[in-house]
Design a protein around this motif. Sequence first.
Motif, PDB file in Angstrom:
ATOM      1  N   TRP A 105       0.828  -1.204   0.000  1.00  0.00           N
ATOM      2  CA  TRP A 105       0.000   0.000   0.000  1.00  0.00           C
ATOM      3  C   TRP A 105       0.865   1.258   0.000  1.00  0.00           C
ATOM      4  O   TRP A 105       0.550   2.237  -0.679  1.00  0.00           O
ATOM      5  CB  TRP A 105      -0.958   0.003   1.184  1.00  0.00           C
ATOM      6  CG  TRP A 105      -1.719   1.284   1.297  1.00  0.00           C
ATOM      7  CD1 TRP A 105      -1.604   2.221   2.279  1.00  0.00           C
ATOM      8  CD2 TRP A 105      -2.690   1.800   0.378  1.00  0.00           C
ATOM      9  NE1 TRP A 105      -2.458   3.274   2.039  1.00  0.00           N
ATOM     10  CE2 TRP A 105      -3.137   3.039   0.871  1.00  0.00           C
ATOM     11  CE3 TRP A 105      -3.234   1.320  -0.813  1.00  0.00           C
ATOM     12  CZ2 TRP A 105      -4.084   3.817   0.222  1.00  0.00           C
ATOM     13  CZ3 TRP A 105      -4.182   2.097  -1.459  1.00  0.00           C
ATOM     14  CH2 TRP A 105      -4.604   3.318  -0.957  1.00  0.00           C
ATOM     15  N   LYS A 108       0.024   3.804  -3.081  1.00  0.00           N
ATOM     16  CA  LYS A 108      -0.588   5.119  -2.856  1.00  0.00           C
ATOM     17  C   LYS A 108       0.294   6.275  -3.330  1.00  0.00           C
ATOM     18  O   LYS A 108      -0.178   7.409  -3.404  1.00  0.00           O
ATOM     19  CB  LYS A 108      -0.977   5.301  -1.394  1.00  0.00           C
ATOM     20  CG  LYS A 108       0.175   5.494  -0.449  1.00  0.00           C
ATOM     21  CD  LYS A 108      -0.340   5.660   0.970  1.00  0.00           C
ATOM     22  CE  LYS A 108       0.781   5.949   1.932  1.00  0.00           C
ATOM     23  NZ  LYS A 108       0.276   6.142   3.293  1.00  0.00           N
ATOM     24  N   GLY A 167      -5.350  10.299  -2.224  1.00  0.00           N
ATOM     25  CA  GLY A 167      -6.732  10.376  -1.778  1.00  0.00           C
ATOM     26  C   GLY A 167      -7.647  10.897  -2.878  1.00  0.00           C
ATOM     27  O   GLY A 167      -7.210  11.173  -4.004  1.00  0.00           O
ATOM     28  N   TRP A 214     -11.251   6.129  -3.195  1.00  0.00           N
ATOM     29  CA  TRP A 214     -10.051   5.852  -2.412  1.00  0.00           C
ATOM     30  C   TRP A 214     -10.432   4.971  -1.235  1.00  0.00           C
ATOM     31  O   TRP A 214     -11.279   5.349  -0.424  1.00  0.00           O
ATOM     32  CB  TRP A 214      -9.451   7.161  -1.907  1.00  0.00           C
ATOM     33  CG  TRP A 214      -8.136   7.028  -1.212  1.00  0.00           C
ATOM     34  CD1 TRP A 214      -7.925   6.885   0.134  1.00  0.00           C
ATOM     35  CD2 TRP A 214      -6.845   7.058  -1.815  1.00  0.00           C
ATOM     36  NE1 TRP A 214      -6.581   6.822   0.399  1.00  0.00           N
ATOM     37  CE2 TRP A 214      -5.889   6.929  -0.790  1.00  0.00           C
ATOM     38  CE3 TRP A 214      -6.402   7.181  -3.126  1.00  0.00           C
ATOM     39  CZ2 TRP A 214      -4.516   6.915  -1.031  1.00  0.00           C
ATOM     40  CZ3 TRP A 214      -5.041   7.176  -3.374  1.00  0.00           C
ATOM     41  CH2 TRP A 214      -4.114   7.047  -2.329  1.00  0.00           C
ATOM     42  N   GLU A 239      -8.560   3.475   1.729  1.00  0.00           N
ATOM     43  CA  GLU A 239      -7.292   3.516   2.464  1.00  0.00           C
ATOM     44  C   GLU A 239      -6.814   2.108   2.809  1.00  0.00           C
ATOM     45  O   GLU A 239      -7.553   1.312   3.379  1.00  0.00           O
ATOM     46  CB  GLU A 239      -7.448   4.355   3.743  1.00  0.00           C
ATOM     47  CG  GLU A 239      -6.169   4.587   4.492  1.00  0.00           C
ATOM     48  CD  GLU A 239      -5.184   5.502   3.765  1.00  0.00           C
ATOM     49  OE1 GLU A 239      -3.974   5.310   3.968  1.00  0.00           O
ATOM     50  OE2 GLU A 239      -5.615   6.395   3.000  1.00  0.00           O
TER      51      GLU A 239
END
Length: 171
Positions: free
Chosen positions: A19, A23, A47, A69, A71
């Motif tokens: 991740w 991201k 985001g 998005w 998370e």
Amino acid sequence: MNHEASARVVIDMPRELAWELLKDLSLAHHYVPGVLRCELHEGPRQGLGASRRVYQKMGRWMDETVTEWNEGSGFVIRLHRGDKGPSAPFKQAQFRYRLEDAGHGQTALTTSLVFDMRWGALGRSLYRRLMAGAFRGIIRDISVSMKAFYESRGLKSVAGDAEQTVLDGGH
């Protein structure tokens, strides 16, 4: 959207570390074949609403904007050119990245191109007869390239952590 091309690979690293790489929207040129560089647009760097421009061979470019998005597990980006939709042959297109725990410190990565074709029935026919296999191959290549890039970065991270531990005297 009516069409989807997906691929799934298992990456030899925990989902949390995968991740951290996923991201970072500035890294796509390291794992998307044909992308030469990425530039983040003004605004959020990650985001909802984060956006980048990817530059491809022969002066082509495309904008990618985060529309969903999740998370720690993935996101969806809309493919477009400025205020316009995506380039032909797409009428609409988005790319989905999804991470899931695969057990034993591994992560399953699923990449998907979800889209509608331009040109109505002709576009749908072209897709089925000529483009479906090529699109699946491109998405598979992206997944395999992401796996290789992530695993090489993961090894560097582990080696860097071990080196830092030695430099810190194990503290």
